[in-house]
Scaffold this active site. Sequence first.
Site, PDB file in Angstrom:
ATOM      1  N   ASN A  95       5.844  -7.888  13.667  1.00  0.00           N
ATOM      2  CA  ASN A  95       4.726  -6.978  13.901  1.00  0.00           C
ATOM      3  C   ASN A  95       4.983  -5.654  13.204  1.00  0.00           C
ATOM      4  O   ASN A  95       6.112  -5.156  13.176  1.00  0.00           O
ATOM      5  CB  ASN A  95       4.555  -6.730  15.406  1.00  0.00           C
ATOM      6  CG  ASN A  95       3.415  -5.774  15.706  1.00  0.00           C
ATOM      7  OD1 ASN A  95       2.289  -5.978  15.255  1.00  0.00           O
ATOM      8  ND2 ASN A  95       3.690  -4.720  16.462  1.00  0.00           N
ATOM      9  N   HIS A 143       4.317  -1.792  13.447  1.00  0.00           N
ATOM     10  CA  HIS A 143       3.953  -0.827  14.484  1.00  0.00           C
ATOM     11  C   HIS A 143       4.052   0.599  13.936  1.00  0.00           C
ATOM     12  O   HIS A 143       5.048   0.947  13.286  1.00  0.00           O
ATOM     13  CB  HIS A 143       4.879  -0.969  15.690  1.00  0.00           C
ATOM     14  CG  HIS A 143       4.546  -0.032  16.802  1.00  0.00           C
ATOM     15  ND1 HIS A 143       3.450  -0.220  17.621  1.00  0.00           N
ATOM     16  CD2 HIS A 143       5.145   1.112  17.233  1.00  0.00           C
ATOM     17  CE1 HIS A 143       3.390   0.768  18.506  1.00  0.00           C
ATOM     18  NE2 HIS A 143       4.404   1.586  18.290  1.00  0.00           N
ATOM     19  N   SER A 196       7.450   0.872  11.829  1.00  0.00           N
ATOM     20  CA  SER A 196       8.532  -0.083  12.025  1.00  0.00           C
ATOM     21  C   SER A 196       8.000  -1.502  11.926  1.00  0.00           C
ATOM     22  O   SER A 196       6.848  -1.773  12.279  1.00  0.00           O
ATOM     23  CB  SER A 196       9.170   0.093  13.412  1.00  0.00           C
ATOM     24  OG  SER A 196       9.597   1.412  13.644  1.00  0.00           O
ATOM     25  N   ASP A 234       6.377  -4.393  21.862  1.00  0.00           N
ATOM     26  CA  ASP A 234       7.052  -3.543  20.865  1.00  0.00           C
ATOM     27  C   ASP A 234       8.543  -3.379  21.147  1.00  0.00           C
ATOM     28  O   ASP A 234       9.121  -2.311  20.912  1.00  0.00           O
ATOM     29  CB  ASP A 234       6.384  -2.162  20.795  1.00  0.00           C
ATOM     30  CG  ASP A 234       4.929  -2.231  20.369  1.00  0.00           C
ATOM     31  OD1 ASP A 234       4.576  -3.157  19.619  1.00  0.00           O
ATOM     32  OD2 ASP A 234       4.142  -1.366  20.781  1.00  0.00           O
TER      33      ASP A 234
END
Length: 232
Positions: free
Chosen positions: A121, A123, A150, A159
């Site tokens: 992912n 972020h 990130s 996260d």
Amino acid sequence: MLANNTSHANKPLRIAVLVSGSGSNLQVLIDAMQAGALPIEIVGVISNRDDAYAITRANDAAIPVAVLSHVANGKRMGIKTFETHANAQLVEWQPDLIVLAGFMRVLSGPFIDNAPAPMINLHPSLLPVYKGLDTHQRAIQAGERHHGCSIHVVTAELDAGTVLTQALLEINQTETANSLQARVQKLEHKLLPWTILLLANKVLSLDTSNGTCNKTKENYLPALPLQLFMNA
């Protein structure tokens, strides 16, 4: 798990992308793929919104798209229904890697654990700080000197998976949330293809058994996350 068999060394990394919005990071990957700058094949795009411009970007590049947005009564598709259809589609596409790029739904642990490939992912903060939403405004209000984005392994905790790479910049004294968002987005457009290149070339490898990442060249690389400092 990302393939590491030498017989597959020359095959492009098969990527599925999950999106919710404009798809600017998807476009970066499409452009890099078409230019031959990344050894990838985008095998499909899943959008949880039928009005996402990312759908147009995928269609223009002749990439298969699955739109999982609403049910028959016109209401937003529930997360369980979404995950059932999304998993079936991913199994059909058989990606090596699933990329969440501007995807705005929280996925369940069982969906993540049963996915046919590991997930990463993108972020917009320097994790582990500022998980969740409104990261740019929160960083400014906290008086942070640095901010950025990130890429992390997706786990059931929001996260919280291992951070693979980061790109950071200095926050200007006159910064607004909108201006900072625009600057960080420029970092995202560099960080995502760079990270995927590291994965495709097996500089980084994902250990899907526990959501962490092992370095295949441990004697030569710094500790994770690998960082880029950019003056965007």
